[in-house]
Motif scaffolding. Structure first.
Motif, PDB file in Angstrom:
ATOM      1  N   ASP A 199       0.825  -1.207   0.000  1.00  0.00           N
ATOM      2  CA  ASP A 199       0.000   0.000   0.000  1.00  0.00           C
ATOM      3  C   ASP A 199       0.863   1.261   0.000  1.00  0.00           C
ATOM      4  O   ASP A 199       0.542   2.246  -0.680  1.00  0.00           O
ATOM      5  CB  ASP A 199      -0.923   0.001   1.212  1.00  0.00           C
ATOM      6  CG  ASP A 199      -2.000  -1.077   1.132  1.00  0.00           C
ATOM      7  OD1 ASP A 199      -2.222  -1.594   0.025  1.00  0.00           O
ATOM      8  OD2 ASP A 199      -2.595  -1.410   2.173  1.00  0.00           O
ATOM      9  N   GLU A 200       1.955   1.226   0.763  1.00  0.00           N
ATOM     10  CA  GLU A 200       2.838   2.394   0.786  1.00  0.00           C
ATOM     11  C   GLU A 200       3.491   2.605  -0.571  1.00  0.00           C
ATOM     12  O   GLU A 200       3.590   3.738  -1.066  1.00  0.00           O
ATOM     13  CB  GLU A 200       3.906   2.224   1.868  1.00  0.00           C
ATOM     14  CG  GLU A 200       4.855   3.422   1.956  1.00  0.00           C
ATOM     15  CD  GLU A 200       5.880   3.299   3.068  1.00  0.00           C
ATOM     16  OE1 GLU A 200       6.765   4.167   3.137  1.00  0.00           O
ATOM     17  OE2 GLU A 200       5.785   2.324   3.856  1.00  0.00           O
ATOM     18  N   LEU A 201       3.947   1.520  -1.196  1.00  0.00           N
ATOM     19  CA  LEU A 201       4.549   1.642  -2.521  1.00  0.00           C
ATOM     20  C   LEU A 201       3.531   2.123  -3.546  1.00  0.00           C
ATOM     21  O   LEU A 201       3.859   2.916  -4.437  1.00  0.00           O
ATOM     22  CB  LEU A 201       5.129   0.287  -2.961  1.00  0.00           C
ATOM     23  CG  LEU A 201       6.424  -0.137  -2.279  1.00  0.00           C
ATOM     24  CD1 LEU A 201       6.783  -1.570  -2.671  1.00  0.00           C
ATOM     25  CD2 LEU A 201       7.566   0.813  -2.627  1.00  0.00           C
ATOM     26  N   ASP A 202       2.302   1.651  -3.420  1.00  0.00           N
ATOM     27  CA  ASP A 202       1.238   2.078  -4.332  1.00  0.00           C
ATOM     28  C   ASP A 202       1.070   3.591  -4.271  1.00  0.00           C
ATOM     29  O   ASP A 202       0.987   4.271  -5.310  1.00  0.00           O
ATOM     30  CB  ASP A 202      -0.064   1.371  -3.967  1.00  0.00           C
ATOM     31  CG  ASP A 202      -1.177   1.657  -4.965  1.00  0.00           C
ATOM     32  OD1 ASP A 202      -1.398   0.824  -5.856  1.00  0.00           O
ATOM     33  OD2 ASP A 202      -1.812   2.721  -4.851  1.00  0.00           O
ATOM     34  N   GLU A 203       1.046   4.127  -3.063  1.00  0.00           N
ATOM     35  CA  GLU A 203       0.876   5.574  -2.897  1.00  0.00           C
ATOM     36  C   GLU A 203       2.063   6.341  -3.470  1.00  0.00           C
ATOM     37  O   GLU A 203       1.899   7.351  -4.167  1.00  0.00           O
ATOM     38  CB  GLU A 203       0.713   5.888  -1.408  1.00  0.00           C
ATOM     39  CG  GLU A 203       0.463   7.356  -1.103  1.00  0.00           C
ATOM     40  CD  GLU A 203       0.240   7.609   0.375  1.00  0.00           C
ATOM     41  OE1 GLU A 203       0.316   8.794   0.790  1.00  0.00           O
ATOM     42  OE2 GLU A 203       0.001   6.637   1.131  1.00  0.00           O
ATOM     43  N   ARG A 204       3.267   5.844  -3.207  1.00  0.00           N
ATOM     44  CA  ARG A 204       4.464   6.518  -3.714  1.00  0.00           C
ATOM     45  C   ARG A 204       4.543   6.454  -5.236  1.00  0.00           C
ATOM     46  O   ARG A 204       4.921   7.433  -5.892  1.00  0.00           O
ATOM     47  CB  ARG A 204       5.711   5.879  -3.097  1.00  0.00           C
ATOM     48  CG  ARG A 204       5.922   6.198  -1.607  1.00  0.00           C
ATOM     49  CD  ARG A 204       7.149   5.456  -1.088  1.00  0.00           C
ATOM     50  NE  ARG A 204       7.459   5.738   0.293  1.00  0.00           N
ATOM     51  CZ  ARG A 204       8.256   6.721   0.708  1.00  0.00           C
ATOM     52  NH1 ARG A 204       8.807   7.531  -0.183  1.00  0.00           N
ATOM     53  NH2 ARG A 204       8.509   6.897   1.990  1.00  0.00           N
ATOM     54  N   VAL A 205       4.199   5.294  -5.801  1.00  0.00           N
ATOM     55  CA  VAL A 205       4.250   5.127  -7.257  1.00  0.00           C
ATOM     56  C   VAL A 205       3.250   6.051  -7.936  1.00  0.00           C
ATOM     57  O   VAL A 205       3.556   6.677  -8.966  1.00  0.00           O
ATOM     58  CB  VAL A 205       3.995   3.653  -7.632  1.00  0.00           C
ATOM     59  CG1 VAL A 205       3.617   3.520  -9.098  1.00  0.00           C
ATOM     60  CG2 VAL A 205       5.224   2.810  -7.324  1.00  0.00           C
TER      61      VAL A 205
END
Length: 342
Positions: free
Chosen positions: A324-330
């Motif tokens: 989820d964190e990577l999704d937001e950053r991407v």
């Protein structure tokens, strides 16, 4: 045979490491010379928070907790690790004085040792010579701007680099074909970028972590998923693992074929691969995650360091949170890099 003279002996003595220093170094190296301890050090060296609990480190092995504690004590006794108790857990970290040495051990010495193990069995390379020559001929036809000799070099170098990280021997040739093709494309792209002949090309993003088995793979898959073919996406590792982490493979599969649009088949859909200079040179944005200063810093390239947890050390809930964190950053990166693709 001529006996060494006293003056020659004194000359050697002035160049050799001192006895006391050699004894101290040997004592530390002896403490490090154990597979589980090296794995613990690698986990600590790549931890987003620079520390891990004894319980987290215990997940690296099936041995008993007392055995884990013994190995950690050995590393503490020689000064490599520090620890403190907080609540019911003991937290470990690499002593600041040893951080550079540990990264050198893991990033330089370890790959050289593994490379020696691969080269100790040259028959493995000889057996695939016809396949590698065929791959080079195919790639030379697909990339006419790259000389045939360069294609041969890249193919053979790619095969050895992938063999170093282990994995299924039967998958090495198809992986080599995909990796070599990607490397040649990156080299041509880098040349066009540096010569100013790239025109209105698609932006390229490179995600880098240590093993290329979790964070960087997942970030790359997410960006491909959202951007499609409007952004060129690469991922790599400074010390690639033999396979993608089991907890991450399911998430990659959930993203579907769009996340693997530039891959060849099921074998090469997601696999850890080494970091190359051409991949960095071809990238407009380089995103690092827990791999230190392994990427060359080039003018005109944007660099970001994302402090994201390692899925290899996380519970299923933790892996989902990392996703989820990577999704937001991407999504934020894509909106900034190519708003029309977001």
């Amino acid at each position: 045979m001529t006996a060494s003279t006293p003056s020659a002996s004194r000359g050697l003595e002035s160049h050799a490491i001192g006895v006391d220093a050699a004894t101290a170094v040997a004592s530390t190296l002896k403490a490090l010379a154990e597979p589980l301890r090296l794995r613990m050090l690698s986990a600590l060296a790549t931890s987003a928070d620079d520390e891990l609990s004894a319980g987290e480190l215990a997940t690296l092995t099936d041995v008993s907790q007392p055995t884990v504690s013994h190995h950690l004590k050995v590393l503490r006794d020689v000064g490599v690790l520090a620890a403190d108790r907080r609540g019911t857990s003991v937290w470990y970290r690499i002593e600041p004085a040893y951080r550079g040495a540990v990264h050198t051990l893991l990033d330089r010495f370890a790959p050289a040792a593994v490379d020696r193990a691969v080269r100790a069995h040259p028959a493995a390379l000889e057996d695939v010579d016809p396949d590698l020559d065929r791959l080079a001929a195919v790639l030379a036809g697909q990339f006419p701007a790259t000389p045939r000799g360069e294609c041969v070099r890249v193919v053979r170098e790619s095969y050895v680099a992938l063999a170093r990280r282990g994995g299924e021997a039967g998958e090495l040739v198809p992986l080599t074909e995909h990796f070599a093709r990607q490397r040649i494309a990156d080299a041509e792209r880098a040349h066009a970028r540096e010569s100013g002949a790239d025109g209105a090309r698609r932006p390229q993003v490179l995600f880098v972590c240590v093993a290329n088995a979790g964070r960087s793979q997942l970030a790359a898959a997410l960006l491909r998923h959202y951007a499609g073919d409007r952004v060129v996406v690469r991922s790599a590792g400074s010390a690639p693992a033999s396979d993608v982490h089991a907890g991450v493979r399911g998430l990659l599969a959930e993203l579907g074929d769009a996340a693997a649009a530039d891959e060849v088949d099921d074998v090469t859909r997601f696999y850890p691969k080494p970091l190359t200079d051409d991949a960095v040179r071809a990238a407009d944005v380089v995103v690092t995650m827990g791999c230190g200063d392994v990427c060359p810093v080039l003018p005109g390239t944007r660099y970001e360091d994302w402090m994201v947890g390692d899925p290899a050390l996380a519970s299923p809930a933790g892996v989902a949170a990392i996703r989820d964190e990577l999704d937001e950053r991407v999504r934020a990166l894509l909106a900034d890099l190519a708003p029309q693709a977001a």
